[in-house]
Enzyme design. Structure first.
Site: not given
Length: 557
Positions: A65, A98-99
């Site tokens: 994550d 998010t990455t």
């Protein structure tokens, strides 16, 4: 005053201050961001790897994550920490991508780095990037579609499945997508407060042993003698929620009382007992069968309730109490007197059950159910913690999709279409310096499909060439098909993502890149960061006291 023709040296900053500025400083900041991007890019996509992070205390975290990785990396470079901020904002606003947002921001900086080194003004670059960002966002809105499926639930499940495809639980995505969609749909559809979805983790068992509770479940609270004599199951019980302490306190701890006779002390003790008995009697008269309190319920009250077939639980956490209130329709009382029937809640079933090595209190069949609980099972603590992070992303995606129903295809399809559009626009309509900047932005977006291929072990060059051909031929949803290792229409294959994820990622990445390009000077006070080592021979703790006290002593002098 003359100094022999020489200009005097003027010292403004404290000695030892590190002052870096100019083009070299911008390049240095870009290199720092690229180092962070290199760390996180391998976690992107369905075949991305996990990172094992160990903190100073030896605590291990296994995750892919992006927001979690960026938070735990403990980055000290001031410019690179901006990437941590955009990952956190993407997680808060959308929950997924998010990455991607860190990878795109790093790639934009990588593509414009050569222009910085050639001496192009950073303001020209930033203007070009912002223009490209606006065009990219408009293009996403233009190509985004509103799915025509009549069954809204199926659409949400497909979106949740795409969000889980890169997570540890993708093999069990059918099981968890249904759970996630049911959880979000159980909330108040106007508010959609995801904090009212309780997630409880119990080590042991298989993933499929995880439960969806349409109501509230929380771990058995700290209990006193008499607890085991209380009934553990009710049908349609009345529930009272308190913020009251039902425990005898020793008065010598709370107050100073001066007395002349033993009888006076006895009167004080009797009065204290009478007060707590009056409280318990008032609760008994309400007809409630379940008494919950945020504050302790002592052994006297526990035994009192047990004798009258009433279940009680003290020290209930604020989050759990709030969810009980939402589900049962009760209201929290700060006094035991004057509790009316409308202040009480109810549910169809209350029972205490054993799950794994823990005992849980379940409130099911709640009339006001605007909350739910997910009870997660799994083999190891790190595994269950990663499942929780995966479910959080999926929950946020479903929540956003309910409010913003437009979607785009994933697997690099959206990025390739925007890249093709920006390239053709720059060739035809932008004659000056900004043409190169917009084309650099377009090339940077290709990092998503390229990295997806690299992580999956595909030939990235071959795949990207095939994607470019497909998009030039008008197939706007052409993306990477991981199952057959080829290029396919990802919209038809139900690889769907909310358009909001892409829009937010592009905007946040562009803003971060512009912020970093706009910083051409860093002033770092070395002394405040690296205090002098204390002298040897000091007793333990004296070194820290010496360092803390040194500044104050100097100020006094």
């Amino acid at each position: 005053m003359s100094f022999g023709g020489q200009t005097p040296t003027i010292i403004v900053l404290k000695e030892g201050t590190d002052q870096s500025q100019g083009r070299g400083q911008i390049v240095s900041n870009i290199n720092a961001c690229l180092a962070v991007q290199a760390t996180i890019r391998s976690t992107l996509g369905p075949y991305g790897g996990d990172l094992l992070l160990v903190d100073a205390n030896g605590k291990q975290t296994i995750t892919n994550d992006g927001a979690t990785v960026m938070r735990l990396l403990d980055i000290v470079h001031p410019a690179a920490r901006i990437l941590t901020d955009i990952a956190r904002s993407q997680d808060a606003e959308v929950g997924d991508g998010t990455t991607s947002v860190v990878v795109i921001a790093g790639e934009i900086l990588k593509e414009v780095k050569e222009y910085v080194e050639q001496g192009v003004s950073s303001q020209v670059i930033m203007k070009g990037l912002r223009r490209a960002c606006t065009m990219a966002v408009n293009k996403v809105k233009e190509i985004a579609v509103n799915p025509t499926e009549k069954d809204k639930k199926k659409t949400l499940q497909k979106l949740a499945a795409t969000a889980m495809s890169s997570k540890l639980i993708h093999r069990n995505s059918d099981f968890f997508t249904k759970m996630v969609v049911d959880a979000v749909l159980s909330l108040d559809q106007q508010d959609l407060n995801e904090k009212l979805i309780g997630i409880k983790k119990i080590t042991g068992g298989a993933l499929q042993d995880s439960l969806f509770v349409d109501g509230v479940a929380f771990k058995k609270t700290f209990s006193y003698a008499g607890f085991e004599q209380q009934p553990k199951s009710f049908k349609n019980p009345k529930i009272v929620c308190l913020n009251v302490e039902l425990e005898l306190k020793s008065e010598k701890d709370n107050a100073e009382v001066r007395i002349d006779q033993v009888s006076e002390y006895q009167a004080i003790v009797d009065a204290e007992w009478q007060i707590i008995f009056d409280k318990m009697e008032a609760l008994h008269k309400t007809g409630a069968k379940v008494v919950l309190s945020k504050l302790p319920i002592g052994d006297l009250a526990t035994q009192y309730f047990a004798d009258r077939d009433i279940f009680c639980a003290g020290r209930v956490s604020s989050d759990d109490m709030e969810r009980v209130v939402q589900a049962t329709g009760a209201s929290i009382q700060s006094t035991c007197s004057d509790i009316q029937s409308e202040h009480l809640g109810t549910c169809e079933r209350f029972e205490e059950r054993q799950i794994g090595g823990e005992r849980f209190n379940f409130f099911e069949g709640c009339p006001e159910a605007k909350t739910c609980t997910l009870v997660l099972r799994g083999g190891a603590e790190q595994f269950i913690a990663e499942v929780e992070r995966s479910l959080h992303d999926a929950i946020m995606i479903v929540k956003r999709a309910i409010k913003n129903q437009t979607i785009v295809a994933g697997g690099g399809a959206c990025e390739m279409e925007i890249s093709k559009y920006l390239h053709s626009f720059a060739d035809k309509n932008v004659p000056h310096k900004q043409q190169a900047i917009i084309k650099a932005f377009a090339k940077a977006l290709e990092v998503i499909p390229r990295q997806l291929c690299d992580n999956a072990g595909f030939d990235a060059t071959d795949m990207l060439n095939r994607l470019r051909v497909e998009h030039r031929n008008g197939n706007i949803w052409a993306g990477i098909d991981f199952v057959h290792e080829t290029v396919a229409n990802n919209y038809e294959r139900f690889v769907w993502e909310p358009a909001l994820v892409k829009i937010n990622a592009i905007q946040a990445a562009t803003e971060a890149a512009c912020l970093i390009l706009g910083v051409d000077e860093t002033i770092k006070n070395q002394e405040s960061e690296q205090p002098q080592a204390p002298r040897r021979g000091l007793p333990p703790g004296a070194a820290q006291r010496a360092l803390r006290g040194r500044g104050r002593g100097m100020a006094r002098r």
